[in-house]
Scaffold this motif. Structure first.
Motif, PDB file in Angstrom:
ATOM      1  N   VAL A   1       0.825  -1.204   0.000  1.00  0.00           N
ATOM      2  CA  VAL A   1       0.000   0.000   0.000  1.00  0.00           C
ATOM      3  C   VAL A   1       0.863   1.260   0.000  1.00  0.00           C
ATOM      4  CG1 VAL A   1      -0.352   0.494   2.468  1.00  0.00           C
ATOM      5  CG2 VAL A   1      -2.235   0.765   0.874  1.00  0.00           C
ATOM      6  N   ALA A   2       2.066   1.197   0.589  1.00  0.00           N
ATOM      7  CA  ALA A   2       2.962   2.355   0.554  1.00  0.00           C
ATOM      8  C   ALA A   2       3.380   2.670  -0.874  1.00  0.00           C
ATOM      9  CB  ALA A   2       4.187   2.083   1.425  1.00  0.00           C
ATOM     10  N   LEU A   3       3.660   1.639  -1.662  1.00  0.00           N
ATOM     11  CA  LEU A   3       4.019   1.845  -3.069  1.00  0.00           C
ATOM     12  C   LEU A   3       2.821   2.333  -3.871  1.00  0.00           C
ATOM     13  CD1 LEU A   3       6.202  -1.363  -3.627  1.00  0.00           C
ATOM     14  CD2 LEU A   3       7.018   1.001  -3.356  1.00  0.00           C
ATOM     15  N   ALA A   4       1.651   1.746  -3.621  1.00  0.00           N
ATOM     16  CA  ALA A   4       0.470   2.085  -4.418  1.00  0.00           C
ATOM     17  C   ALA A   4      -0.012   3.505  -4.151  1.00  0.00           C
ATOM     18  CB  ALA A   4      -0.642   1.088  -4.141  1.00  0.00           C
ATOM     19  N   THR A   5      -0.031   3.923  -2.888  1.00  0.00           N
ATOM     20  CA  THR A   5      -0.602   5.225  -2.574  1.00  0.00           C
ATOM     21  C   THR A   5       0.251   6.386  -3.065  1.00  0.00           C
ATOM     22  OG1 THR A   5       0.379   5.055  -0.348  1.00  0.00           O
ATOM     23  CG2 THR A   5      -1.940   4.432  -0.598  1.00  0.00           C
ATOM     24  N   SER A   6       1.479   6.115  -3.460  1.00  0.00           N
ATOM     25  CA  SER A   6       2.296   7.183  -4.050  1.00  0.00           C
ATOM     26  C   SER A   6       1.862   7.500  -5.468  1.00  0.00           C
ATOM     27  CB  SER A   6       3.769   6.776  -4.042  1.00  0.00           C
ATOM     28  OG  SER A   6       3.979   5.641  -4.867  1.00  0.00           O
ATOM     29  N   ALA A   7       0.972   6.670  -6.031  1.00  0.00           N
ATOM     30  CA  ALA A   7       0.526   6.866  -7.416  1.00  0.00           C
ATOM     31  C   ALA A   7      -0.969   7.144  -7.499  1.00  0.00           C
ATOM     32  CB  ALA A   7       0.868   5.627  -8.241  1.00  0.00           C
ATOM     33  N   LEU A   8      -1.573   7.653  -6.419  1.00  0.00           N
ATOM     34  CA  LEU A   8      -3.020   7.874  -6.422  1.00  0.00           C
ATOM     35  C   LEU A   8      -3.451   9.024  -7.317  1.00  0.00           C
ATOM     36  CD1 LEU A   8      -3.830   7.315  -2.634  1.00  0.00           C
ATOM     37  CD2 LEU A   8      -4.511   5.863  -4.555  1.00  0.00           C
ATOM     38  N   GLY A   9      -2.536   9.933  -7.632  1.00  0.00           N
ATOM     39  CA  GLY A   9      -2.874  11.043  -8.515  1.00  0.00           C
ATOM     40  C   GLY A   9      -3.403  12.243  -7.751  1.00  0.00           C
ATOM     41  N   GLY A  10      -3.667  13.324  -8.484  1.00  0.00           N
ATOM     42  CA  GLY A  10      -4.086  14.573  -7.864  1.00  0.00           C
ATOM     43  C   GLY A  10      -5.533  14.933  -8.095  1.00  0.00           C
ATOM     44  N   VAL A  11      -6.372  13.968  -8.506  1.00  0.00           N
ATOM     45  CA  VAL A  11      -7.785  14.277  -8.715  1.00  0.00           C
ATOM     46  C   VAL A  11      -8.443  14.612  -7.389  1.00  0.00           C
ATOM     47  CG1 VAL A  11      -8.024  12.890 -10.799  1.00  0.00           C
ATOM     48  CG2 VAL A  11      -8.371  11.821  -8.583  1.00  0.00           C
TER      49      VAL A  11
ATOM     50  N   SER B   1     -10.304  21.099 -10.596  1.00  0.00           N
ATOM     51  CA  SER B   1     -10.343  20.996  -9.145  1.00  0.00           C
ATOM     52  C   SER B   1      -9.004  20.528  -8.596  1.00  0.00           C
ATOM     53  CB  SER B   1     -11.446  20.025  -8.745  1.00  0.00           C
ATOM     54  OG  SER B   1     -11.529  19.947  -7.365  1.00  0.00           O
ATOM     55  N   SER B   2      -8.352  19.587  -9.303  1.00  0.00           N
ATOM     56  CA  SER B   2      -7.081  19.079  -8.799  1.00  0.00           C
ATOM     57  C   SER B   2      -6.008  20.148  -8.853  1.00  0.00           C
ATOM     58  CB  SER B   2      -6.651  17.841  -9.610  1.00  0.00           C
ATOM     59  OG  SER B   2      -6.391  18.210 -10.947  1.00  0.00           O
ATOM     60  N   ARG B   3      -6.084  21.018  -9.893  1.00  0.00           N
ATOM     61  CA  ARG B   3      -5.103  22.085  -9.978  1.00  0.00           C
ATOM     62  C   ARG B   3      -5.317  23.107  -8.861  1.00  0.00           C
ATOM     63  NH1 ARG B   3      -5.898  21.543 -15.689  1.00  0.00           N
ATOM     64  NH2 ARG B   3      -7.428  23.212 -15.671  1.00  0.00           N
ATOM     65  N   SER B   4      -6.609  23.346  -8.531  1.00  0.00           N
ATOM     66  CA  SER B   4      -6.879  24.368  -7.515  1.00  0.00           C
ATOM     67  C   SER B   4      -6.604  23.853  -6.101  1.00  0.00           C
ATOM     68  CB  SER B   4      -8.339  24.830  -7.610  1.00  0.00           C
ATOM     69  OG  SER B   4      -9.208  23.755  -7.317  1.00  0.00           O
ATOM     70  N   SER B   5      -6.724  22.517  -5.905  1.00  0.00           N
ATOM     71  CA  SER B   5      -6.549  21.978  -4.559  1.00  0.00           C
ATOM     72  C   SER B   5      -5.107  21.678  -4.214  1.00  0.00           C
ATOM     73  CB  SER B   5      -7.385  20.671  -4.406  1.00  0.00           C
ATOM     74  OG  SER B   5      -6.937  19.709  -5.319  1.00  0.00           O
ATOM     75  N   GLY B   6      -4.229  21.725  -5.195  1.00  0.00           N
ATOM     76  CA  GLY B   6      -2.815  21.501  -4.900  1.00  0.00           C
ATOM     77  C   GLY B   6      -2.433  20.069  -5.050  1.00  0.00           C
ATOM     78  N   LYS B   7      -1.192  19.766  -4.741  1.00  0.00           N
ATOM     79  CA  LYS B   7      -0.646  18.418  -4.896  1.00  0.00           C
ATOM     80  C   LYS B   7      -1.221  17.509  -3.844  1.00  0.00           C
ATOM     81  CE  LYS B   7       3.786  16.090  -5.500  1.00  0.00           C
ATOM     82  NZ  LYS B   7       5.232  16.241  -5.467  1.00  0.00           N
ATOM     83  N   ALA B   8      -1.597  16.242  -4.251  1.00  0.00           N
ATOM     84  CA  ALA B   8      -2.188  15.284  -3.313  1.00  0.00           C
ATOM     85  C   ALA B   8      -1.153  14.804  -2.324  1.00  0.00           C
ATOM     86  CB  ALA B   8      -2.749  14.100  -4.078  1.00  0.00           C
TER      87      ALA B   8
END
Length: 395
Positions: free
Chosen positions: A170-180, A388-395
């Motif tokens: 899960v540590a590897l996977a959650t680094s790729a969740l994206g910024g949506v 929305s992802s651009r306005s909310s910043g980096k995930a």
């Protein structure tokens, strides 16, 4: 790894941890030498922790990126299974399960929220396949414990290894969740705690009915087969096994069905199929018919919860709306089966299960309104999610 694949891994890991814990319950009971009633009451503390965490997670999701919330919850979750596994007695086990259940509830809500966000950004349904990953994760977790114990391993050691492996995954996977983002804009956010809207209450009520059905089949299918349909004890597990198989396969096909038809048709048609199938097996009272019927019930209800969660995630404010629907539905899974048991003692088990048929008829009658086809994913939603992802910043 794409955000969809990363989210799928989170669903799988959550299911695997639940499966790992469920497979440990008989060993915990033996170690403490307590009654089934005692262990059943202790297990309810896990639900209590989840009930506290779910609405709180919804409020956090109202102010934070779903990717950030999911990553934080998912990284905390796997090691916490060591708490109930290492508990020295029933009292400490209950306390440990409150903590483990709270983490489970936080992951449940945040991963479904992020699934809705990824679905909106991609412009195509994915929730059914995500829930299929959870089902296969549960099968993998429970199966791994069973296989390891059969080879002579200590179940607690198996749980510890599972915690480590699943944490790394899960540590590897959650680094790729994206910024949506789950939010379409700042106006969707709520000012704080508030009562759910009527739309969310309707979705939550239908989640309650569907998850009551899932819990009822899980707890009572085997007893119905042996006590009412004349099946042998060896065949008692085939009812729930068939139900689980039907559900998993239907969830794999669910997203494609939604794309080719509609959310309304898949939800309403599935609930109708489940109602007719359950009624038929109750009327016939034959073991072979019952097993086939439970498979069809699984197929019918498989995509209901994913579709309803997706609908809740489209009702502003998205995070609290999804958390409210999840919490109400989870109550059905926990409270429904015991109510069926009380009614079965008062009347008969087939008569009590007939109420589940009535619940499924209500889902079929009201499901179209709940999923709100007018709010289905449209071609403009990916653009909304990107903005929305651009306005909310980096995930």
């Amino acid at each position: 790894m794409t955000p969809r694949a990363a989210t799928s891994v989170c669903f799988f890991v959550n299911g695997a941890l639940v499966g790992t814990w469920v497979a440990q319950i008989p060993f915990v009971q033996q170690r403490f030498d307590v009654s089934k009633t005692t262990i059943g009451l202790v297990i309810l503390f896990m639900a209590a922790g989840a009930f506290v965490a779910m609405p709180l997670t919804g409020q956090v999701l109202d102010r934070r990126s779903s990717a950030r919330v999911l990553r934080a919850a998912a990284l905390v979750y796997p090691p916490l299974i060591l708490l109930p596994l290492g508990a020295p007695g029933p009292v400490t086990l209950a306390a440990a399960l409150v903590v483990f259940g709270a983490a489970n509830g936080a992951v449940d809500v945040s991963m479904n929220a992020h699934g809705v966000a990824v679905e909106r950004a991609g412009g195509k349904p994915i929730m059914s396949s995500l829930h299929a990953c959870w089902s296969f994760g549960g099968l993998a977790g429970a199966g791994a414990v069973a296989a390891a114990v059969a080879l002579g391993a200590d179940p607690r050691a198996v749980g510890a290894v599972a915690a480590l492996v699943l944490w790394v995954v899960v540590a590897l996977a959650t680094s790729a969740l994206g910024g949506v983002s789950l939010h379409a804009g700042p106006g969707e956010r709520s000012p704080g705690f508030a009562l759910p809207s009527r739309a969310v209450l309707l979705i939550g009520a239908l989640c309650f009915l569907v998850m009551t059905t899932e819990g009822a089949v899980a707890d009572w299918a085997g007893i119905y087969l042996t006590g009412e349909a004349g099946a042998s004890r060896a065949a008692s597990a085939t009812g729930f096994a068939g139900f689980s198989l039907g559900m998993a396969l239907a969830r794999l096909a669910g997203d494609g069905l939604v794309e080719r038809s509609s959310r309304r048709l898949v939800l309403v048609g599935g609930a109708a199929l489940a109602a007719v199938s359950l009624a038929t097996l109750l009327v016939t009272g034959q073991a072979a018919v019952a097993v086939v019927g439970f498979v069809l019930v699984g197929i019918g209800v498989a995509n209901a919860v994913p579709l309803l969660f997706s609908a809740a995630g489209r009702v502003p404010p998205a995070g609290p709306s999804l958390a409210a629907a999840f919490t109400i539905g989870y109550l059905g899974f926990i409270a429904g089966p015991p109510v069926i048991g009380v009614l079965a003692d008062a009347v008969t088990l087939p008569a009590a299960l007939a109420l589940v048929c009535a619940a499924l008829v209500l889902v079929a009658a009201l499901g179209g309104r709940a999923v709100g086809e007018s709010r289905a994913l449209g071609r403009h939603e990916p653009l909304i999610a990107e903005r929305s992802s651009r306005s909310s910043g980096k995930a």
